[in-house]
Scaffold this motif. Structure first.
Motif, PDB file in Angstrom:
ATOM      1  N   ARG A  32       0.838  -1.210   0.000  1.00 29.24           N
ATOM      2  CA  ARG A  32       0.000   0.000   0.000  1.00 29.24           C
ATOM      3  C   ARG A  32       0.872   1.260   0.000  1.00 29.24           C
ATOM      4  O   ARG A  32       0.575   2.230  -0.696  1.00 29.24           O
ATOM      5  CB  ARG A  32      -0.944  -0.010   1.202  1.00 29.24           C
ATOM      6  N   ILE A  33       1.940   1.260   0.765  1.00 27.40           N
ATOM      7  CA  ILE A  33       2.849   2.409   0.781  1.00 27.40           C
ATOM      8  C   ILE A  33       3.494   2.588  -0.585  1.00 27.40           C
ATOM      9  O   ILE A  33       3.615   3.712  -1.078  1.00 27.40           O
ATOM     10  CB  ILE A  33       3.902   2.273   1.898  1.00 27.40           C
ATOM     11  N   GLU A  34       3.891   1.493  -1.216  1.00 23.93           N
ATOM     12  CA  GLU A  34       4.468   1.588  -2.565  1.00 23.93           C
ATOM     13  C   GLU A  34       3.463   2.177  -3.548  1.00 23.93           C
ATOM     14  O   GLU A  34       3.828   2.985  -4.405  1.00 23.93           O
ATOM     15  CB  GLU A  34       4.949   0.224  -3.036  1.00 23.93           C
ATOM     16  N   GLU A  35       2.185   1.804  -3.435  1.00 22.71           N
ATOM     17  CA  GLU A  35       1.142   2.380  -4.295  1.00 22.71           C
ATOM     18  C   GLU A  35       0.998   3.880  -4.055  1.00 22.71           C
ATOM     19  O   GLU A  35       0.863   4.647  -5.000  1.00 22.71           O
ATOM     20  CB  GLU A  35      -0.209   1.707  -4.020  1.00 22.71           C
ATOM     21  N   LEU A  36       1.037   4.288  -2.797  1.00 21.18           N
ATOM     22  CA  LEU A  36       0.925   5.710  -2.470  1.00 21.18           C
ATOM     23  C   LEU A  36       2.103   6.498  -3.045  1.00 21.18           C
ATOM     24  O   LEU A  36       1.929   7.610  -3.542  1.00 21.18           O
ATOM     25  CB  LEU A  36       0.871   5.904  -0.948  1.00 21.18           C
ATOM     26  N   LEU A  37       3.292   5.913  -2.995  1.00 23.36           N
ATOM     27  CA  LEU A  37       4.488   6.592  -3.501  1.00 23.36           C
ATOM     28  C   LEU A  37       4.467   6.749  -5.018  1.00 23.36           C
ATOM     29  O   LEU A  37       5.119   7.648  -5.556  1.00 23.36           O
ATOM     30  CB  LEU A  37       5.750   5.835  -3.077  1.00 23.36           C
ATOM     31  N   LYS A  38       3.731   5.898  -5.712  1.00 25.19           N
ATOM     32  CA  LYS A  38       3.642   5.963  -7.178  1.00 25.19           C
ATOM     33  C   LYS A  38       2.688   7.046  -7.667  1.00 25.19           C
ATOM     34  O   LYS A  38       2.724   7.418  -8.835  1.00 25.19           O
ATOM     35  CB  LYS A  38       3.186   4.610  -7.744  1.00 25.19           C
ATOM     36  N   GLN A  39       1.837   7.560  -6.790  1.00 29.18           N
ATOM     37  CA  GLN A  39       0.866   8.568  -7.200  1.00 29.18           C
ATOM     38  C   GLN A  39       1.586   9.865  -7.576  1.00 29.18           C
ATOM     39  O   GLN A  39       2.545  10.268  -6.906  1.00 29.18           O
ATOM     40  CB  GLN A  39      -0.142   8.829  -6.087  1.00 29.18           C
ATOM     41  N   PRO A  40       1.130  10.517  -8.663  1.00 25.66           N
ATOM     42  CA  PRO A  40       1.817  11.721  -9.160  1.00 25.66           C
ATOM     43  C   PRO A  40       1.921  12.864  -8.151  1.00 25.66           C
ATOM     44  O   PRO A  40       2.901  13.585  -8.124  1.00 25.66           O
ATOM     45  CB  PRO A  40       0.969  12.159 -10.354  1.00 25.66           C
ATOM     46  N   LYS A  41       0.935  13.033  -7.303  1.00 26.57           N
ATOM     47  CA  LYS A  41       0.949  14.148  -6.358  1.00 26.57           C
ATOM     48  C   LYS A  41       1.398  13.732  -4.954  1.00 26.57           C
ATOM     49  O   LYS A  41       1.093  14.420  -3.989  1.00 26.57           O
ATOM     50  CB  LYS A  41      -0.429  14.798  -6.296  1.00 26.57           C
ATOM     51  N   CYS A  42       2.144  12.662  -4.854  1.00 28.53           N
ATOM     52  CA  CYS A  42       2.634  12.203  -3.555  1.00 28.53           C
ATOM     53  C   CYS A  42       3.698  13.184  -3.065  1.00 28.53           C
ATOM     54  O   CYS A  42       4.737  13.358  -3.694  1.00 28.53           O
ATOM     55  CB  CYS A  42       3.216  10.799  -3.669  1.00 28.53           C
ATOM     56  N   ASN A  43       3.436  13.822  -1.931  1.00 25.29           N
ATOM     57  CA  ASN A  43       4.368  14.829  -1.425  1.00 25.29           C
ATOM     58  C   ASN A  43       5.372  14.273  -0.424  1.00 25.29           C
ATOM     59  O   ASN A  43       6.202  15.012   0.079  1.00 25.29           O
ATOM     60  CB  ASN A  43       3.596  15.990  -0.792  1.00 25.29           C
ATOM     61  N   GLY A  49      18.493   8.261  -6.383  1.00 27.16           N
ATOM     62  CA  GLY A  49      18.806   7.323  -7.458  1.00 27.16           C
ATOM     63  C   GLY A  49      17.557   6.535  -7.794  1.00 27.16           C
ATOM     64  O   GLY A  49      16.505   7.105  -8.059  1.00 27.16           O
ATOM     65  N   ASN A  50      17.660   5.222  -7.765  1.00 31.61           N
ATOM     66  CA  ASN A  50      16.511   4.344  -8.020  1.00 31.61           C
ATOM     67  C   ASN A  50      15.730   4.025  -6.748  1.00 31.61           C
ATOM     68  O   ASN A  50      14.678   3.399  -6.800  1.00 31.61           O
ATOM     69  CB  ASN A  50      16.966   3.032  -8.658  1.00 31.61           C
ATOM     70  N   LYS A  51      16.257   4.441  -5.619  1.00 33.19           N
ATOM     71  CA  LYS A  51      15.664   4.122  -4.324  1.00 33.19           C
ATOM     72  C   LYS A  51      14.608   5.168  -3.951  1.00 33.19           C
ATOM     73  O   LYS A  51      14.787   6.361  -4.164  1.00 33.19           O
ATOM     74  CB  LYS A  51      16.771   4.118  -3.281  1.00 33.19           C
TER      75      LYS A  51
END
Length: 69
Positions: A32-43, A49-51
């Protein structure tokens, strides 16, 4: 001679957390956290880097103002 001691800071005191630390801290699942981080407006995402790291203060504010994730 190298000293292999590392400085360990509790993740609730860090400015940025890994996804696993954020999951343990918030009791929200890693997926769920990974999904939230993928959202365009995630602040609260920080790219190193890739992390992906989670900005703790912004994460707390975002979670506290939401009723549902």
């Amino acid at each position: 001679m190298t000293d292999s001691k590392t400085l360990e800071i509790p993740f609730w005191l860090k400015l940025n957390m890994t996804i696993k630390e954020a999951a343990a801290y918030s009791n929200i699942g890693i997926n769920r956290i990974e999904e939230l981080l993928k959202q365009p407006k995630c602040n609260f995402v920080l790219y190193v880097g890739n992390k992906k790291l989670v900005k703790r203060k912004e994460f707390e504010q975002d979670i506290s103002k939401n009723i549902e994730l």
